[in-house]
Design a protein around this motif. Structure first.
Motif, short mmCIF file in Angstrom:
data_model
loop_
_atom_site.label_atom_id
_atom_site.label_comp_id
_atom_site.label_asym_id
_atom_site.label_seq_id
_atom_site.Cartn_x
_atom_site.Cartn_y
_atom_site.Cartn_z
N PHE A 44 -3.48 4.53 7.94
CA PHE A 44 -2.60 4.89 6.82
C PHE A 44 -2.32 6.39 6.82
O PHE A 44 -1.18 6.83 6.67
CB PHE A 44 -3.27 4.44 5.52
CG PHE A 44 -2.49 4.78 4.28
CD1 PHE A 44 -1.48 3.93 3.83
CD2 PHE A 44 -2.78 5.92 3.54
CE1 PHE A 44 -0.77 4.24 2.68
CE2 PHE A 44 -2.07 6.23 2.40
CZ PHE A 44 -1.06 5.37 1.96
N LEU A 63 0.82 -1.22 0.00
CA LEU A 63 0.00 0.00 0.00
C LEU A 63 0.84 1.26 0.00
O LEU A 63 1.89 1.31 0.63
CB LEU A 63 -0.90 0.02 1.24
CG LEU A 63 -1.67 -1.26 1.56
CD1 LEU A 63 -2.49 -1.07 2.82
CD2 LEU A 63 -2.55 -1.66 0.40
N LEU A 102 -7.90 1.46 0.14
CA LEU A 102 -7.61 0.85 1.45
C LEU A 102 -8.80 0.11 2.04
O LEU A 102 -8.63 -0.89 2.73
CB LEU A 102 -7.12 1.93 2.41
CG LEU A 102 -5.87 2.69 1.94
CD1 LEU A 102 -5.46 3.72 2.97
CD2 LEU A 102 -4.73 1.74 1.65
N SER A 103 -10.01 0.58 1.76
CA SER A 103 -11.19 -0.10 2.31
C SER A 103 -11.29 -1.52 1.75
O SER A 103 -11.73 -2.44 2.45
CB SER A 103 -12.46 0.68 1.97
OG SER A 103 -12.57 0.88 0.56
N SER A 127 -2.37 -1.61 -4.08
CA SER A 127 -3.59 -0.84 -4.27
C SER A 127 -3.54 0.42 -3.43
O SER A 127 -2.78 0.51 -2.46
CB SER A 127 -4.81 -1.65 -3.86
OG SER A 127 -6.01 -0.93 -4.11
N HIS A 128 -4.35 1.40 -3.82
CA HIS A 128 -4.55 2.58 -2.98
C HIS A 128 -5.98 2.60 -2.43
O HIS A 128 -6.36 3.51 -1.72
CB HIS A 128 -4.28 3.86 -3.78
CG HIS A 128 -5.19 4.03 -4.96
ND1 HIS A 128 -4.94 3.42 -6.17
CD2 HIS A 128 -6.36 4.69 -5.09
CE1 HIS A 128 -5.92 3.74 -7.01
NE2 HIS A 128 -6.79 4.51 -6.37
N MET A 185 -8.57 -3.31 0.62
CA MET A 185 -7.43 -4.05 1.16
C MET A 185 -7.74 -4.62 2.54
O MET A 185 -7.37 -5.74 2.86
CB MET A 185 -6.20 -3.12 1.25
CG MET A 185 -5.61 -2.74 -0.08
SD MET A 185 -4.73 -4.09 -0.90
CE MET A 185 -5.96 -4.58 -2.08
N GLU A 186 -8.45 -3.82 3.31
CA GLU A 186 -8.78 -4.22 4.67
C GLU A 186 -9.62 -5.50 4.68
O GLU A 186 -9.58 -6.28 5.63
CB GLU A 186 -9.52 -3.08 5.37
CG GLU A 186 -9.65 -3.25 6.87
CD GLU A 186 -10.02 -1.94 7.57
OE1 GLU A 186 -10.04 -1.95 8.81
OE2 GLU A 186 -10.29 -0.94 6.88
N ILE A 236 3.41 -0.88 4.07
CA ILE A 236 3.00 0.49 3.74
C ILE A 236 4.25 1.27 3.34
O ILE A 236 5.21 1.37 4.11
CB ILE A 236 2.29 1.17 4.91
CG1 ILE A 236 0.96 0.45 5.19
CG2 ILE A 236 2.02 2.65 4.61
CD1 ILE A 236 0.20 0.97 6.39
N ILE A 281 0.54 -6.62 5.43
CA ILE A 281 0.68 -5.42 4.61
C ILE A 281 2.07 -4.81 4.75
O ILE A 281 2.75 -4.97 5.76
CB ILE A 281 -0.37 -4.33 4.96
CG1 ILE A 281 -0.30 -3.92 6.43
CG2 ILE A 281 -1.76 -4.77 4.60
CD1 ILE A 281 -1.19 -2.73 6.75
N LEU A 294 -8.37 1.05 8.33
CA LEU A 294 -7.03 1.01 7.76
C LEU A 294 -6.70 2.36 7.11
O LEU A 294 -5.57 2.83 7.18
CB LEU A 294 -6.94 -0.11 6.72
CG LEU A 294 -5.60 -0.26 5.98
CD1 LEU A 294 -4.44 -0.43 6.95
CD2 LEU A 294 -5.67 -1.43 5.00
N GLU A 295 -7.71 2.99 6.53
CA GLU A 295 -7.50 4.29 5.90
C GLU A 295 -7.06 5.34 6.92
O GLU A 295 -6.15 6.13 6.67
CB GLU A 295 -8.78 4.75 5.19
CG GLU A 295 -8.57 5.93 4.29
CD GLU A 295 -9.60 6.02 3.17
OE1 GLU A 295 -9.49 6.97 2.40
OE2 GLU A 295 -10.50 5.16 3.09
#
Length: 241
Positions: free
Chosen positions: A234, A37, A193-194, A190-191, A196-197, A205, A203, A230-231
């Motif tokens: 991040f 990420l 994040l929702s 990916s960007h 990816m979670e 970062i 992960i 996660l967002e």
């Protein structure tokens, strides 16, 4: 013997004095979904291209399947499938014909084509011209190209780019299925994040070429308020940049 499928140690890439990747360390475990990420320009694609041997590193070491990439690139890449950026395909050919070309390139028996199309949910559309495919179907065909030859390691660089919410969900479900039911180790950048979670186990970062966190998603969330997304985490790690 290491329990990591990919080990990246102190990896750097410099372009004309600019360090796009700066001392990156990654450890990707077998059978896991690893979310890579970072914002645009953070160094994700450059790192992925180095892992695939598409560009040379300025310094550092990469091991895949416990072998040095520098000394064993050809044998390693036979067991790696990748989708980097938009998939390549011939729009005037159907899905089966497109995969037939990839099977020939990889020296894979044609019987594998139907199995792969079935795996990505395109078997019933195999005789349809790819130019008539939706964007989500084209992305699944790109993933099918990566899966031809049954590789142990699959690397997907922004596989949900440009997709609508339903297309994103379909790709997410496919990635989870590949890892959990087909013994694939998957690196997905990916960007979003929702999303990816909902899918990743571990992960990394990256921001401005440097790794800010690497480990399990559960461990990261345990360090923060469990109510944070996660967002949110991040944004805290990157300072919103």
């Amino acid at each position: 013997m290491s329990n990591y499928v990919v080990e990246v140690n102190n990896l750097s890439k410099t372009y004309k004095g600019f360090k796009a990747v700066n001392g990156v360390n990654l450890n990707i475990k077998e059978g896991r979904i690893y979310g890579f990420l970072g914002p645009n320009g953070a160094g994700k694609s450059t790192t992925i291209r180095m892992i695939l041997g598409l560009i040379k590193s300025s310094s550092g070491n990469i091991k895949v399947f416990d072998k040095s990439l520098k000394q064993n690139r050809s044998s390693i890449l036979k067991n790696v499938g990748a989708l980097v950026e938009a998939p390549s395909y011939y729009g005037h050919l159907n899905a089966y014909e497109n995969l037939k070309i990839w099977a020939a390139i990889k020296g894979v028996d044609k019987e594998a084509i139907d199995n792969t199309l079935n795996l990505v949910g395109l078997y019933e559309h195999r005789k349809r011209k790819v130019s008539k495919f939706s964007l989500g179907m084209k992305q699944r065909l790109g993933i099918a190209q990566a899966l031809i030859g049954d590789p142990e390691l699959v690397i997907l660089d922004e596989p949900t780019n440009g997709l609508d919410p339903m297309g994103i969900k379909e790709i997410r479900n496919l990635i989870v299925d590949l890892a959990k039911n087909h013994n694939k180790t998957i690196i997905v950048s990916s960007h979003i994040l929702s999303e990816m979670e909902l899918m990743v186990d571990d992960i990394g970062i990256i921001n401005r070429g440097k790794i800010l966190y690497e480990g399990s998603l559960l461990d990261l969330k345990a360090k923060y308020d469990s109510n944070l997304s996660l967002e949110d985490i991040f944004l805290d790690l990157t300072g919103g940049k």
